[in-house]
Design a protein around this motif. Structure first.
Motif, PDB file in Angstrom:
ATOM      1  N   SER A 169     -42.005  -2.573  13.610  1.00  0.00           N
ATOM      2  CA  SER A 169     -42.334  -3.346  14.801  1.00  0.00           C
ATOM      3  C   SER A 169     -43.785  -3.095  15.198  1.00  0.00           C
ATOM      4  N   MET A 170     -44.229  -3.817  16.240  1.00  0.00           N
ATOM      5  CA  MET A 170     -45.491  -3.538  16.902  1.00  0.00           C
ATOM      6  C   MET A 170     -45.167  -2.682  18.119  1.00  0.00           C
ATOM      7  N   TYR A 171     -45.865  -1.561  18.243  1.00  0.00           N
ATOM      8  CA  TYR A 171     -45.640  -0.660  19.362  1.00  0.00           C
ATOM      9  C   TYR A 171     -46.858  -0.696  20.291  1.00  0.00           C
ATOM     10  N   LEU A 172     -46.594  -0.957  21.564  1.00  0.00           N
ATOM     11  CA  LEU A 172     -47.645  -1.039  22.563  1.00  0.00           C
ATOM     12  C   LEU A 172     -47.494   0.069  23.584  1.00  0.00           C
ATOM     13  N   CYS A 173     -48.613   0.708  23.884  1.00  0.00           N
ATOM     14  CA  CYS A 173     -48.668   1.698  24.932  1.00  0.00           C
ATOM     15  C   CYS A 173     -49.369   1.075  26.136  1.00  0.00           C
ATOM     16  N   ALA A 174     -48.986   1.487  27.327  1.00  0.00           N
ATOM     17  CA  ALA A 174     -49.632   0.995  28.541  1.00  0.00           C
ATOM     18  C   ALA A 174     -49.735   2.126  29.558  1.00  0.00           C
ATOM     19  N   SER A 175     -50.670   1.972  30.495  1.00  0.00           N
ATOM     20  CA  SER A 175     -50.779   2.945  31.567  1.00  0.00           C
ATOM     21  C   SER A 175     -51.114   2.231  32.870  1.00  0.00           C
ATOM     22  N   SER A 176     -50.799   2.894  33.983  1.00  0.00           N
ATOM     23  CA  SER A 176     -51.130   2.342  35.295  1.00  0.00           C
ATOM     24  C   SER A 176     -51.191   3.486  36.301  1.00  0.00           C
ATOM     25  N   LEU A 177     -51.858   3.196  37.425  1.00  0.00           N
ATOM     26  CA  LEU A 177     -51.857   4.156  38.520  1.00  0.00           C
ATOM     27  C   LEU A 177     -50.460   4.248  39.101  1.00  0.00           C
ATOM     28  N   LYS A 178     -50.194   5.346  39.766  1.00  0.00           N
ATOM     29  CA  LYS A 178     -48.924   5.516  40.452  1.00  0.00           C
ATOM     30  C   LYS A 178     -48.836   4.489  41.556  1.00  0.00           C
ATOM     31  N   SER A 179     -47.693   3.842  41.678  1.00  0.00           N
ATOM     32  CA  SER A 179     -47.553   2.818  42.701  1.00  0.00           C
ATOM     33  C   SER A 179     -46.468   3.208  43.685  1.00  0.00           C
ATOM     34  N   GLY A 180     -46.750   2.923  44.928  1.00  0.00           N
ATOM     35  CA  GLY A 180     -45.749   3.153  45.948  1.00  0.00           C
ATOM     36  C   GLY A 180     -45.016   1.873  46.238  1.00  0.00           C
ATOM     37  N   SER A 181     -43.982   1.952  46.962  1.00  0.00           N
ATOM     38  CA  SER A 181     -43.211   0.782  47.305  1.00  0.00           C
ATOM     39  C   SER A 181     -44.097  -0.215  48.042  1.00  0.00           C
ATOM     40  N   GLY A 182     -44.078  -1.442  47.606  1.00  0.00           N
ATOM     41  CA  GLY A 182     -44.877  -2.473  48.250  1.00  0.00           C
ATOM     42  C   GLY A 182     -46.252  -2.656  47.642  1.00  0.00           C
ATOM     43  N   SER A 183     -46.589  -1.868  46.647  1.00  0.00           N
ATOM     44  CA  SER A 183     -47.898  -2.047  46.024  1.00  0.00           C
ATOM     45  C   SER A 183     -47.731  -2.142  44.519  1.00  0.00           C
ATOM     46  N   TYR A 184     -48.669  -2.725  43.890  1.00  0.00           N
ATOM     47  CA  TYR A 184     -48.593  -2.831  42.442  1.00  0.00           C
ATOM     48  C   TYR A 184     -49.912  -2.402  41.839  1.00  0.00           C
ATOM     49  N   ASN A 185     -49.842  -1.616  40.782  1.00  0.00           N
ATOM     50  CA  ASN A 185     -51.021  -1.291  40.017  1.00  0.00           C
ATOM     51  C   ASN A 185     -50.855  -1.813  38.609  1.00  0.00           C
ATOM     52  N   GLU A 186     -51.838  -2.573  38.199  1.00  0.00           N
ATOM     53  CA  GLU A 186     -51.793  -3.287  36.924  1.00  0.00           C
ATOM     54  C   GLU A 186     -51.557  -2.346  35.765  1.00  0.00           C
ATOM     55  N   GLN A 187     -50.730  -2.787  34.825  1.00  0.00           N
ATOM     56  CA  GLN A 187     -50.557  -2.039  33.581  1.00  0.00           C
ATOM     57  C   GLN A 187     -51.628  -2.472  32.600  1.00  0.00           C
ATOM     58  N   PHE A 188     -52.327  -1.495  32.014  1.00  0.00           N
ATOM     59  CA  PHE A 188     -53.346  -1.756  31.004  1.00  0.00           C
ATOM     60  C   PHE A 188     -52.777  -1.355  29.644  1.00  0.00           C
ATOM     61  N   PHE A 189     -52.941  -2.248  28.692  1.00  0.00           N
ATOM     62  CA  PHE A 189     -52.316  -2.062  27.390  1.00  0.00           C
ATOM     63  C   PHE A 189     -53.304  -1.605  26.331  1.00  0.00           C
ATOM     64  N   GLY A 190     -52.776  -0.842  25.384  1.00  0.00           N
ATOM     65  CA  GLY A 190     -53.533  -0.493  24.194  1.00  0.00           C
ATOM     66  C   GLY A 190     -53.503  -1.626  23.183  1.00  0.00           C
ATOM     67  N   PRO A 191     -54.217  -1.469  22.069  1.00  0.00           N
ATOM     68  CA  PRO A 191     -54.304  -2.530  21.063  1.00  0.00           C
ATOM     69  C   PRO A 191     -53.045  -2.674  20.215  1.00  0.00           C
ATOM     70  N   GLY A 192     -52.174  -1.679  20.256  1.00  0.00           N
ATOM     71  CA  GLY A 192     -50.934  -1.750  19.484  1.00  0.00           C
ATOM     72  C   GLY A 192     -51.032  -1.041  18.144  1.00  0.00           C
ATOM     73  N   THR A 193     -49.890  -0.556  17.693  1.00  0.00           N
ATOM     74  CA  THR A 193     -49.749   0.017  16.357  1.00  0.00           C
ATOM     75  C   THR A 193     -48.664  -0.753  15.628  1.00  0.00           C
ATOM     76  N   ARG A 194     -49.043  -1.357  14.514  1.00  0.00           N
ATOM     77  CA  ARG A 194     -48.035  -2.076  13.718  1.00  0.00           C
ATOM     78  C   ARG A 194     -47.449  -1.099  12.717  1.00  0.00           C
ATOM     79  N   LEU A 195     -46.205  -0.731  12.926  1.00  0.00           N
ATOM     80  CA  LEU A 195     -45.504   0.227  12.077  1.00  0.00           C
ATOM     81  C   LEU A 195     -44.580  -0.506  11.114  1.00  0.00           C
ATOM     82  N   THR A 196     -44.718  -0.172   9.842  1.00  0.00           N
ATOM     83  CA  THR A 196     -43.810  -0.682   8.822  1.00  0.00           C
ATOM     84  C   THR A 196     -43.059   0.495   8.233  1.00  0.00           C
ATOM     85  N   VAL A 197     -41.732   0.406   8.232  1.00  0.00           N
ATOM     86  CA  VAL A 197     -40.896   1.454   7.646  1.00  0.00           C
ATOM     87  C   VAL A 197     -40.243   0.894   6.386  1.00  0.00           C
TER      88      VAL A 197
END
Lengths: 116, 110
Positions: free
Chosen positions: A87-115
């Motif tokens: 599959s393609m595996y994506l990592c993401a990160s974001s600031l801690k969010s409290g109830s009622g607020s949203y912090n955008e998730q930023f994504f990595g470029p992905g790792t395409r893994l073949t097994v």
């Protein structure tokens, strides 16, 4: 500028191997996520972490584990790789969010893994 | 459990035509809804979120709680809009991770 990096763009492994996928972010984000991206299924959450040494299962954790020893690094581990984990595996990160607020998730470029 | 449905895998339109990418959700509480976009060979990135009620690159999306929909619209498609679009939901309380739909590929032909 937020940077999320993943250790490999392409990875080929054999069935039964132990596989490590590494993700590093440089913006001091508390939250980190691992998704897998498959055609027709979209992104599905495997695991996430709200803090160092803290982890929670997502929707499809079977066959995976994670490690977060440092705030900036979140590792996905396939204990014994199987062909259905190709599959393609994506990592993401974001600031801690409290109830009622949203912090955008930023994504990595992905790792395409073949097994094989 | 929450669920996001994008009924179209592929949407093909001509340049200048209107675009509507459909998104329906199921969730018993109050959700936060987002659209993410992935251009060819680029990272997945946030396009817009319902709480900000903004227009980004000419795209808008309105949350319709009665129909549980969050369709993405643009009046005049451009070739550079060709990409994969994902609708996503986040719970207002409890688990704050995103739930994504299966995605719709938009092809804008010249």
């Amino acid at each position: 500028d937020v940077k999320v990096t993943q250790s490999s763009r392409y990875l080929v492994k054999r069935t039964g191997e132990k596989v490590f996928l590494e993700c590093v972010q440089d913006m001091d984000h508390e939250n980190m996520f691992w998704y897998r991206q498959d055609p027709g299924l979209g992104l599905r959450l495997i695991y996430f972490s709200y803090d160092v040494k803290m982890k929670e299962k997502g929707d499809i954790p079977e066959g995976y584990s994670v490690s977060r020893e440092k705030k900036e690094r979140f590792s996905l581990i396939l204990e014994s790789a199987s062909t259905n984990q190709t599959s393609m595996y994506l990592c993401a990160s974001s600031l801690k969010s409290g109830s009622g607020s949203y912090n955008e998730q930023f994504f990595g470029p992905g790792t395409r893994l073949t097994v094989l | 459990a929450q669920r996001v449905t994008q009924p179209e895998k592929l949407l093909s339109v001509f340049k200048g035509a209107p675009v509507e990418l459909k998104c329906n959700y199921s969730y018993s509480g109050s959700p936060e809804l987002f659209w993410y976009v992935q251009y060819s060979r680029q990272r997945l990135q946030l396009l817009l979120r319902h709480i900000s009620r903004e227009s980004i690159k000419g795209f808008t999306a309105d949350l319709n709680k009665g129909e549980t929909s969050f369709h993405l619209k643009k009046p005049f498609a451009q070739e550079e809009d060709s990409a994969m679009y994902y609708c996503a939901l986040r719970r207002y309380t409890g688990r704050r991770a995103l739930t994504f739909g299966s995605g719709t590929r938009l092809q804008v032909q010249p």
